[in-house]
Design an enzyme around this catalytic site. Structure first.
Site, PDB file in Angstrom:
ATOM      1  N   ARG A   1      27.392  15.751  26.926  1.00 49.34           N
ATOM      2  CA  ARG A   1      28.575  14.885  26.807  1.00 49.34           C
ATOM      3  C   ARG A   1      28.161  13.465  26.440  1.00 49.34           C
ATOM      4  O   ARG A   1      28.833  12.781  25.669  1.00 49.34           O
ATOM      5  CB  ARG A   1      29.350  14.859  28.135  1.00 49.34           C
ATOM      6  CG  ARG A   1      29.867  16.203  28.632  1.00 49.34           C
ATOM      7  CD  ARG A   1      31.197  16.579  28.020  1.00 49.34           C
ATOM      8  NE  ARG A   1      32.226  15.556  28.183  1.00 49.34           N
ATOM      9  CZ  ARG A   1      32.875  15.302  29.334  1.00 49.34           C
ATOM     10  NH1 ARG A   1      32.616  16.016  30.414  1.00 49.34           N
ATOM     11  NH2 ARG A   1      33.786  14.356  29.381  1.00 49.34           N
TER      12      ARG A   1
ATOM     13  N   GLN B   1      42.076   8.612  31.219  1.00 50.52           N
ATOM     14  CA  GLN B   1      41.359   9.675  31.946  1.00 50.52           C
ATOM     15  C   GLN B   1      40.022   9.940  31.263  1.00 50.52           C
ATOM     16  O   GLN B   1      39.207  10.693  31.766  1.00 50.52           O
ATOM     17  CB  GLN B   1      42.191  10.964  31.927  1.00 50.52           C
ATOM     18  CG  GLN B   1      43.519  10.817  32.628  1.00 50.52           C
ATOM     19  CD  GLN B   1      44.439  11.983  32.284  1.00 50.52           C
ATOM     20  OE1 GLN B   1      44.393  13.043  32.898  1.00 50.52           O
ATOM     21  NE2 GLN B   1      45.298  11.801  31.291  1.00 50.52           N
TER      22      GLN B   1
ATOM     23  N   HIS C   1      38.832   8.143  35.656  1.00 45.04           N
ATOM     24  CA  HIS C   1      37.873   9.205  36.012  1.00 45.04           C
ATOM     25  C   HIS C   1      36.421   8.773  35.825  1.00 45.04           C
ATOM     26  O   HIS C   1      35.540   9.617  35.704  1.00 45.04           O
ATOM     27  CB  HIS C   1      38.169  10.468  35.198  1.00 45.04           C
ATOM     28  CG  HIS C   1      39.473  11.116  35.575  1.00 45.04           C
ATOM     29  ND1 HIS C   1      40.111  12.061  34.799  1.00 45.04           N
ATOM     30  CD2 HIS C   1      40.270  10.945  36.668  1.00 45.04           C
ATOM     31  CE1 HIS C   1      41.228  12.450  35.393  1.00 45.04           C
ATOM     32  NE2 HIS C   1      41.363  11.771  36.523  1.00 45.04           N
TER      33      HIS C   1
ATOM     34  N   CYS D   1      23.586   6.496  42.413  1.00 40.22           N
ATOM     35  CA  CYS D   1      22.584   7.138  43.272  1.00 40.22           C
ATOM     36  C   CYS D   1      23.288   7.844  44.433  1.00 40.22           C
ATOM     37  O   CYS D   1      24.124   7.246  45.113  1.00 40.22           O
ATOM     38  CB  CYS D   1      21.599   6.089  43.789  1.00 40.22           C
ATOM     39  SG  CYS D   1      20.421   6.794  44.942  1.00 40.22           S
TER      40      CYS D   1
ATOM     41  N   CYS E   1      16.742   7.590  41.128  1.00 42.22           N
ATOM     42  CA  CYS E   1      17.105   6.175  41.288  1.00 42.22           C
ATOM     43  C   CYS E   1      15.839   5.312  41.256  1.00 42.22           C
ATOM     44  O   CYS E   1      14.866   5.607  41.953  1.00 42.22           O
ATOM     45  CB  CYS E   1      17.815   6.015  42.623  1.00 42.22           C
ATOM     46  SG  CYS E   1      18.170   4.333  43.103  1.00 42.22           S
TER      47      CYS E   1
HETATM   48  C1  BV8 Z   1      42.118  14.097  43.895  1.00 44.41           C
HETATM   49  C2  BV8 Z   1      36.023  14.645  34.850  1.00 44.41           C
HETATM   50  C3  BV8 Z   1      42.356  13.486  46.198  1.00 44.41           C
HETATM   51  C4  BV8 Z   1      35.015  15.403  34.151  1.00 44.41           C
HETATM   52  C5  BV8 Z   1      38.164  15.397  35.443  1.00 44.41           C
HETATM   53  C6  BV8 Z   1      48.711  17.382  42.724  1.00 44.41           C
HETATM   54  C7  BV8 Z   1      49.215  18.533  42.154  1.00 44.41           C
HETATM   55  C8  BV8 Z   1      48.358  19.550  41.731  1.00 44.41           C
HETATM   56  C9  BV8 Z   1      46.986  19.427  41.860  1.00 44.41           C
HETATM   57  C10 BV8 Z   1      46.465  18.286  42.415  1.00 44.41           C
HETATM   58  C11 BV8 Z   1      47.346  17.292  42.844  1.00 44.41           C
HETATM   59  N1  BV8 Z   1      46.586  16.268  43.331  1.00 44.41           N
HETATM   60  C12 BV8 Z   1      45.285  16.599  43.232  1.00 44.41           C
HETATM   61  C13 BV8 Z   1      45.184  17.833  42.689  1.00 44.41           C
HETATM   62  C14 BV8 Z   1      43.903  18.531  42.428  1.00 44.41           C
HETATM   63  C15 BV8 Z   1      43.235  18.119  41.154  1.00 44.41           C
HETATM   64  C16 BV8 Z   1      44.157  18.506  40.007  1.00 44.41           C
HETATM   65  O1  BV8 Z   1      44.856  17.716  39.445  1.00 44.41           O
HETATM   66  N2  BV8 Z   1      44.156  19.766  39.638  1.00 44.41           N
HETATM   67  C17 BV8 Z   1      45.032  20.268  38.575  1.00 44.41           C
HETATM   68  C18 BV8 Z   1      44.208  20.604  37.341  1.00 44.41           C
HETATM   69  C19 BV8 Z   1      45.780  21.443  39.099  1.00 44.41           C
HETATM   70  N3  BV8 Z   1      42.923  16.701  41.149  1.00 44.41           N
HETATM   71  C20 BV8 Z   1      41.815  16.209  41.687  1.00 44.41           C
HETATM   72  O2  BV8 Z   1      40.984  16.924  42.215  1.00 44.41           O
HETATM   73  C21 BV8 Z   1      41.639  14.710  41.621  1.00 44.41           C
HETATM   74  N4  BV8 Z   1      41.280  14.156  42.871  1.00 44.41           N
HETATM   75  O3  BV8 Z   1      43.236  14.534  43.845  1.00 44.41           O
HETATM   76  O4  BV8 Z   1      41.587  13.484  45.001  1.00 44.41           O
HETATM   77  C22 BV8 Z   1      41.834  14.548  47.068  1.00 44.41           C
HETATM   78  C23 BV8 Z   1      40.500  14.641  47.324  1.00 44.41           C
HETATM   79  C24 BV8 Z   1      40.013  15.622  48.186  1.00 44.41           C
HETATM   80  C25 BV8 Z   1      40.884  16.534  48.729  1.00 44.41           C
HETATM   81  C26 BV8 Z   1      42.234  16.452  48.453  1.00 44.41           C
HETATM   82  C27 BV8 Z   1      42.710  15.434  47.614  1.00 44.41           C
HETATM   83  C28 BV8 Z   1      40.474  14.376  40.709  1.00 44.41           C
HETATM   84  C29 BV8 Z   1      40.789  14.707  39.286  1.00 44.41           C
HETATM   85  C30 BV8 Z   1      39.643  14.263  38.394  1.00 44.41           C
HETATM   86  C31 BV8 Z   1      39.239  15.364  37.544  1.00 44.41           C
HETATM   87  N5  BV8 Z   1      38.191  14.975  36.653  1.00 44.41           N
HETATM   88  N6  BV8 Z   1      37.103  15.466  34.756  1.00 44.41           N
HETATM   89  C32 BV8 Z   1      34.672  14.770  32.863  1.00 44.41           C
HETATM   90  O5  BV8 Z   1      35.484  14.210  32.144  1.00 44.41           O
HETATM   91  O6  BV8 Z   1      33.490  14.983  32.621  1.00 44.41           O
HETATM   92  S1  BV8 Z   1      39.598  16.053  34.773  1.00 44.41           S
HETATM   93  C33 BV8 Z   1      39.545  16.295  33.132  1.00 44.41           C
HETATM   94  O7  BV8 Z   1      40.931  16.473  32.870  1.00 44.41           O
HETATM   95  C34 BV8 Z   1      39.120  15.156  32.286  1.00 44.41           C
HETATM   96  O8  BV8 Z   1      38.726  14.027  32.981  1.00 44.41           O
HETATM   97  C35 BV8 Z   1      40.358  14.811  31.526  1.00 44.41           C
HETATM   98  O9  BV8 Z   1      40.463  13.466  31.244  1.00 44.41           O
HETATM   99  C36 BV8 Z   1      41.433  15.235  32.462  1.00 44.41           C
HETATM  100  C37 BV8 Z   1      42.754  15.380  31.870  1.00 44.41           C
HETATM  101  O10 BV8 Z   1      42.724  16.236  30.772  1.00 44.41           O
HETATM  102  P1  BV8 Z   1      43.342  15.732  29.415  1.00 44.41           P
HETATM  103  O11 BV8 Z   1      42.714  14.459  29.083  1.00 44.41           O
HETATM  104  O12 BV8 Z   1      44.806  15.767  29.529  1.00 44.41           O
HETATM  105  O13 BV8 Z   1      42.781  16.813  28.389  1.00 44.41           O
HETATM  106  P2  BV8 Z   1      43.411  18.230  28.020  1.00 44.41           P
HETATM  107  O14 BV8 Z   1      42.367  18.965  27.247  1.00 44.41           O
HETATM  108  O15 BV8 Z   1      43.979  18.896  29.183  1.00 44.41           O
HETATM  109  O16 BV8 Z   1      44.627  17.891  27.066  1.00 44.41           O
HETATM  110  C38 BV8 Z   1      44.439  17.342  25.790  1.00 44.41           C
HETATM  111  C39 BV8 Z   1      45.821  17.103  25.213  1.00 44.41           C
HETATM  112  O17 BV8 Z   1      45.672  16.406  24.001  1.00 44.41           O
HETATM  113  C40 BV8 Z   1      46.563  18.399  24.903  1.00 44.41           C
HETATM  114  O18 BV8 Z   1      47.889  18.289  25.415  1.00 44.41           O
HETATM  115  C41 BV8 Z   1      46.583  18.464  23.369  1.00 44.41           C
HETATM  116  O19 BV8 Z   1      47.784  19.001  22.854  1.00 44.41           O
HETATM  117  C42 BV8 Z   1      46.483  17.006  23.017  1.00 44.41           C
HETATM  118  N7  BV8 Z   1      45.838  16.727  21.723  1.00 44.41           N
HETATM  119  C43 BV8 Z   1      44.741  17.294  21.166  1.00 44.41           C
HETATM  120  N8  BV8 Z   1      44.396  16.685  20.024  1.00 44.41           N
HETATM  121  C44 BV8 Z   1      45.325  15.717  19.831  1.00 44.41           C
HETATM  122  C45 BV8 Z   1      46.234  15.736  20.905  1.00 44.41           C
HETATM  123  N9  BV8 Z   1      47.279  14.901  20.991  1.00 44.41           N
HETATM  124  C46 BV8 Z   1      47.411  13.977  19.996  1.00 44.41           C
HETATM  125  N10 BV8 Z   1      46.555  13.877  18.938  1.00 44.41           N
HETATM  126  C47 BV8 Z   1      45.513  14.732  18.822  1.00 44.41           C
HETATM  127  N11 BV8 Z   1      44.681  14.626  17.747  1.00 44.41           N
HETATM  128 ZN    ZN Z   2      19.104   4.804  45.221  1.00 46.87          ZN
END
Ligand code: BV8
Ligand code: ZN
Length: 239
Positions: free
Chosen positions: A70, A100, A118, A126, A146
């Site tokens: 990445r 995000q 994110h 570390c 680290c």
């Molecule tokens: C947390 C990092 C508290 C990795 C990422 C409430 C309801 C349901 C679930 C939950 C909730 N609250 C929390 C949750 C759980 C979970 C969650 O949301 N799960 C979901 C999936 C069901 N959330 C968490 O765990 C979060 N933390 O809540 O903490 C907590 C803690 C402990 C215990 C309890 C609570 C933490 C979330 C962080 C996740 N980290 N990744 C990395 O990047 O390396 S998520 C990952 O998804 C990426 O970061 C990314 O940014 C993020 C979002 O995805 P999108 O950016 O939307 O990408 P995606 O591919 O999905 O969509 C792309 C879109 O672009 C598409 O729609 C497509 O049509 C469009 N597109 C494509 N090309 C184009 C375009 N549009 C326009 N032009 C184009 N050219």
């Molecule tokens: Zn350290």
């Protein structure tokens, strides 16, 4: 579509302060893979294997190989017309970007108020002393250590099941509270709490403009939902 674009332009002209929630779709035209689209990152890797704290505990080398790849693509990517259009908007509006994405492309395009919900591909943290650093070589040795305490380094990225940085969340909440328009670009609006900011804007009666290649759970709630590529639509919308 012309009518919708006209309505979106009107909403934009009326607003002085704007929040923009972006996702992987805004960087797709920079050549970076999205997550949930076909061919996206989650088709090649299981989230549970590479983007959770449990995965890192179990197999840090696998997680680091994923993030080195990445970092390779992220560091060499350039902003596309969508990032550049959002950066230009700052000339006439107060713009806060809630992204995000971890690729740093909004800042590279010149946006000055970017909240990275994110984390960042460029930073490492570390696991022993908490020290954060950036600007390491693109590919880190596996496993990276680290410089201060020899503890294991991890990407400074928010994985599933981890809390977002409370300071970043409260800055985002403040920006939302004072904005007159909320834009949502290139996100599937499925990951919370990031997506919640957009739904919260709807609840507060703030007009929402969505730009996405396809409909999302937010589309029917948005004041205007523009279907198409961000790199083509945003320059038309924002000038
Ligand atoms: C947390 C990092 C508290 C990795 C990422 C409430 C309801 C349901 C679930 C939950 C909730 N609250 C929390 C949750 C759980 C979970 C969650 O949301 N799960 C979901 C999936 C069901 N959330 C968490 O765990 C979060 N933390 O809540 O903490 C907590 C803690 C402990 C215990 C309890 C609570 C933490 C979330 C962080 C996740 N980290 N990744 C990395 O990047 O390396 S998520 C990952 O998804 C990426 O970061 C990314 O940014 C993020 C979002 O995805 P999108 O950016 O939307 O990408 P995606 O591919 O999905 O969509 C792309 C879109 O672009 C598409 O729609 C497509 O049509 C469009 N597109 C494509 N090309 C184009 C375009 N549009 C326009 N032009 C184009 N050219
Ligand atoms: Zn350290």
């Amino acid at each position: 579509m012309e009518d919708l674009l006209g309505r979106a332009k009107y909403l934009l002209a009326e607003a002085r302060s704007i929040c923009v929630l972006t996702g992987a779709g805004v960087s797709a035209e920079s050549g970076l893979a999205t997550f949930r689209d076909s061919g996206g990152l989650w088709e090649q890797h299981r989230v549970q294997d590479v983007a959770t704290p449990e995965a890192f505990e179990r197999d840090p080398a696998l997680v680091w190989r994923f993030y080195n790849a990445r970092r390779r693509s992220g560091f060499s990517a350039e902003p596309n017309p969508a990032h550049l259009a959002l950066a230009r908007l700052e000339k006439s509006k107060k713009v806060t970007i809630l992204t995000q994405n971890v690729d740093g492309l909004h800042s590279k395009a010149g946006s000055r108020h970017v909240l990275e919900l994110h984390g960042s591909l460029r930073r490492v943290r570390c696991t022993s002393c908490g020290r954060k650093t950036e600007d390491d070589p693109v590919e880190l040795p596996i496993l990276p250590r680290c410089a201060a305490c020899r503890g294991l380094l991890r990407p400074d990225i928010v994985w599933f099941g981890e809390m977002l940085d409370p300071a970043v969340v409260s800055a985002a909440a403040e920006a939302l509270a004072r904005c007159g328009l909320f834009m949502v670009v290139g996100t599937s609006a499925q990951v919370h709490p990031a997506a919640s900011f957009a739904f919260e804007a709807v609840e507060r009666g703030i007009p929402v403009i969505e730009v996405n290649k396809e409909p999302t759970p937010l589309s029917r709630l948005a004041a205007v939902s523009l279907l198409g590529k961000a790199g083509e639509l945003l320059p038309k919308l924002a000038g």
